[in-house]
Design a protein around this motif. Structure first.
Motif, PDB file in Angstrom:
ATOM      1  N   VAL A  20       6.312   1.498  -4.089  1.00  0.00           N
ATOM      2  CA  VAL A  20       6.693   0.551  -2.915  1.00  0.00           C
ATOM      3  C   VAL A  20       5.638   1.087  -1.471  1.00  0.00           C
ATOM      4  O   VAL A  20       4.601   0.824  -0.887  1.00  0.00           O
ATOM      5  CB  VAL A  20       8.011   0.882  -2.383  1.00  0.00           C
ATOM      6  CG1 VAL A  20       7.637  -0.792  -0.992  1.00  0.00           C
ATOM      7  CG2 VAL A  20       7.753  -0.434  -3.173  1.00  0.00           C
ATOM      8  N   THR A  21       5.557   2.202  -1.482  1.00  0.00           N
ATOM      9  CA  THR A  21       4.356   3.041  -0.543  1.00  0.00           C
ATOM     10  C   THR A  21       3.100   2.772  -0.814  1.00  0.00           C
ATOM     11  O   THR A  21       2.479   2.516   0.756  1.00  0.00           O
ATOM     12  CB  THR A  21       5.406   4.493  -0.697  1.00  0.00           C
ATOM     13  OG1 THR A  21       6.435   5.066  -0.243  1.00  0.00           O
ATOM     14  CG2 THR A  21       4.358   5.636   0.284  1.00  0.00           C
ATOM     15  N   VAL A  22       2.452   2.636  -2.251  1.00  0.00           N
ATOM     16  CA  VAL A  22       1.079   2.328  -1.755  1.00  0.00           C
ATOM     17  C   VAL A  22       0.677   1.096  -1.179  1.00  0.00           C
ATOM     18  O   VAL A  22       0.012   1.002  -1.033  1.00  0.00           O
ATOM     19  CB  VAL A  22       1.138   2.532  -3.443  1.00  0.00           C
ATOM     20  CG1 VAL A  22      -0.590   1.879  -3.790  1.00  0.00           C
ATOM     21  CG2 VAL A  22       0.536   3.929  -3.226  1.00  0.00           C
ATOM     22  N   LEU A  23       1.802   0.263  -1.678  1.00  0.00           N
ATOM     23  CA  LEU A  23       1.671  -1.055  -1.200  1.00  0.00           C
ATOM     24  C   LEU A  23       1.522  -1.444   0.079  1.00  0.00           C
ATOM     25  O   LEU A  23       0.783  -1.846   0.977  1.00  0.00           O
ATOM     26  CB  LEU A  23       2.265  -2.341  -2.321  1.00  0.00           C
ATOM     27  CG  LEU A  23       2.118  -1.808  -3.391  1.00  0.00           C
ATOM     28  CD1 LEU A  23       3.615  -3.052  -4.219  1.00  0.00           C
ATOM     29  CD2 LEU A  23       1.409  -2.979  -3.960  1.00  0.00           C
ATOM     30  N   SER A  53      -5.661   3.818  15.092  1.00  0.00           N
ATOM     31  CA  SER A  53      -4.601   4.631  14.802  1.00  0.00           C
ATOM     32  C   SER A  53      -3.359   4.514  13.498  1.00  0.00           C
ATOM     33  O   SER A  53      -3.242   5.098  12.449  1.00  0.00           O
ATOM     34  CB  SER A  53      -3.773   4.855  16.046  1.00  0.00           C
ATOM     35  OG  SER A  53      -2.411   5.592  15.420  1.00  0.00           O
ATOM     36  N   ALA A  54      -3.253   2.793  13.520  1.00  0.00           N
ATOM     37  CA  ALA A  54      -2.953   2.141  12.447  1.00  0.00           C
ATOM     38  C   ALA A  54      -3.190   2.377  10.983  1.00  0.00           C
ATOM     39  O   ALA A  54      -2.536   2.920   9.796  1.00  0.00           O
ATOM     40  CB  ALA A  54      -2.591   0.515  12.471  1.00  0.00           C
ATOM     41  N   ARG A  55      -4.262   2.073  11.061  1.00  0.00           N
ATOM     42  CA  ARG A  55      -5.530   2.210   9.624  1.00  0.00           C
ATOM     43  C   ARG A  55      -5.268   3.971   8.524  1.00  0.00           C
ATOM     44  O   ARG A  55      -4.486   3.926   7.855  1.00  0.00           O
ATOM     45  CB  ARG A  55      -6.618   2.061   9.727  1.00  0.00           C
ATOM     46  CG  ARG A  55      -6.640   0.346   9.779  1.00  0.00           C
ATOM     47  CD  ARG A  55      -8.541  -0.648  10.128  1.00  0.00           C
ATOM     48  NE  ARG A  55      -8.905  -1.317  10.719  1.00  0.00           N
ATOM     49  CZ  ARG A  55      -8.575  -2.503   9.520  1.00  0.00           C
ATOM     50  NH1 ARG A  55      -8.300  -2.353   8.383  1.00  0.00           N
ATOM     51  NH2 ARG A  55      -8.947  -3.056  10.542  1.00  0.00           N
ATOM     52  N   GLY A  56      -5.538   4.677   9.646  1.00  0.00           N
ATOM     53  CA  GLY A  56      -5.791   6.477   9.645  1.00  0.00           C
ATOM     54  C   GLY A  56      -4.182   6.567   9.296  1.00  0.00           C
ATOM     55  O   GLY A  56      -3.699   7.137   8.274  1.00  0.00           O
ATOM     56  N   ASP A  57      -3.304   7.003  10.363  1.00  0.00           N
ATOM     57  CA  ASP A  57      -1.786   7.811  10.271  1.00  0.00           C
ATOM     58  C   ASP A  57      -0.776   6.864   8.907  1.00  0.00           C
ATOM     59  O   ASP A  57      -0.195   7.511   8.762  1.00  0.00           O
ATOM     60  CB  ASP A  57      -1.506   7.372  12.209  1.00  0.00           C
ATOM     61  CG  ASP A  57      -2.453   8.405  12.655  1.00  0.00           C
ATOM     62  OD1 ASP A  57      -3.975   9.115  12.048  1.00  0.00           O
ATOM     63  OD2 ASP A  57      -2.648   8.339  13.815  1.00  0.00           O
ATOM     64  N   PHE A  61      -1.768   7.528   5.538  1.00  0.00           N
ATOM     65  CA  PHE A  61      -0.893   8.395   4.974  1.00  0.00           C
ATOM     66  C   PHE A  61      -0.066   8.238   3.881  1.00  0.00           C
ATOM     67  O   PHE A  61      -0.019   8.950   2.876  1.00  0.00           O
ATOM     68  CB  PHE A  61       0.193   9.157   5.654  1.00  0.00           C
ATOM     69  CG  PHE A  61       0.629  10.328   5.897  1.00  0.00           C
ATOM     70  CD1 PHE A  61       0.170  11.799   5.634  1.00  0.00           C
ATOM     71  CD2 PHE A  61       2.056   9.684   5.297  1.00  0.00           C
ATOM     72  CE1 PHE A  61       1.012  12.607   5.320  1.00  0.00           C
ATOM     73  CE2 PHE A  61       2.821  10.886   5.425  1.00  0.00           C
ATOM     74  CZ  PHE A  61       1.651  12.057   5.168  1.00  0.00           C
ATOM     75  N   HIS A  62       0.809   7.279   4.348  1.00  0.00           N
ATOM     76  CA  HIS A  62       0.974   6.424   2.870  1.00  0.00           C
ATOM     77  C   HIS A  62       0.462   6.361   1.787  1.00  0.00           C
ATOM     78  O   HIS A  62       1.204   6.375   0.579  1.00  0.00           O
ATOM     79  CB  HIS A  62       1.652   4.753   3.846  1.00  0.00           C
ATOM     80  CG  HIS A  62       2.738   5.368   4.538  1.00  0.00           C
ATOM     81  ND1 HIS A  62       3.002   5.379   5.732  1.00  0.00           N
ATOM     82  CD2 HIS A  62       4.381   5.521   4.606  1.00  0.00           C
ATOM     83  CE1 HIS A  62       3.871   5.588   6.345  1.00  0.00           C
ATOM     84  NE2 HIS A  62       5.448   5.149   5.076  1.00  0.00           N
ATOM     85  N   LEU A  63      -0.677   5.341   1.663  1.00  0.00           N
ATOM     86  CA  LEU A  63      -1.910   5.518   0.653  1.00  0.00           C
ATOM     87  C   LEU A  63      -1.670   6.828  -0.896  1.00  0.00           C
ATOM     88  O   LEU A  63      -1.628   6.710  -1.465  1.00  0.00           O
ATOM     89  CB  LEU A  63      -3.159   5.135   1.260  1.00  0.00           C
ATOM     90  CG  LEU A  63      -4.111   4.251   0.115  1.00  0.00           C
ATOM     91  CD1 LEU A  63      -2.933   3.613  -1.332  1.00  0.00           C
ATOM     92  CD2 LEU A  63      -5.265   3.740   0.059  1.00  0.00           C
TER      93      LEU A  63
END
Length: 131
Positions: A20-23, A53-57, A61-63
């Motif tokens: 779920v975190t990866v998705l 910022s959304a893409r990176g942080d 991070f979640h990915l």
């Protein structure tokens, strides 16, 4: 290194939380504008800085954390790290509900989802499930 799918419930729970975190990370990484709209930022103009910022942080991070737990799902320290991350995210949402008076159905659902993902990740390494 050979990848083997989880065999027991104690292995499947953190694996599912990591999936779920990866998705979630992929979604924010690929479509941050859609992610912003989903959380209620419909009227906001998206600047390149906020998307970056959304893409990176958030997304990256979640990915990254999710992929590491998927690859090594039977490592207790990784399970603890993933669970602690989701637990602190839930705490942050709870603080926001109280301090910002941001109570809405969506926020309550996201709080419950964060708590559920934290529980899935933390139960095996804390000994709540037999290994």
């Amino acid at each position: 290194m050979q990848f083997v799918l989880p065999q027991s419930l104690a292995d499947w729970l953190p694996f599912a939380a990591a999936l779920v975190t990866v998705l979630y990370g992929l979604w924010v990484l690929i479509a941050p504008g859609m992610a912003f709209q989903t959380i209620g930022e419909r009227d906001r103009r998206y600047h390149a800085r906020s998307l970056a910022s959304a893409r990176g942080d958030i997304g990256g991070f979640h990915l990254g954390v999710g992929l590491m737990v998927l690859a090594m799902y039977d490592q207790p320290f990784l399970q603890l790290a993933l669970g602690a991350g989701w637990l602190i995210a839930a705490f942050g949402r709870l603080v926001s509900l109280a301090a910002d008076r941001s109570f809405a159905f969506e926020n309550a659902v996201r709080l419950l989802v964060s708590l559920a993902l934290a529980g899935l990740s933390l139960a095996p390494p804390l000994g709540y499930l037999p290994v």
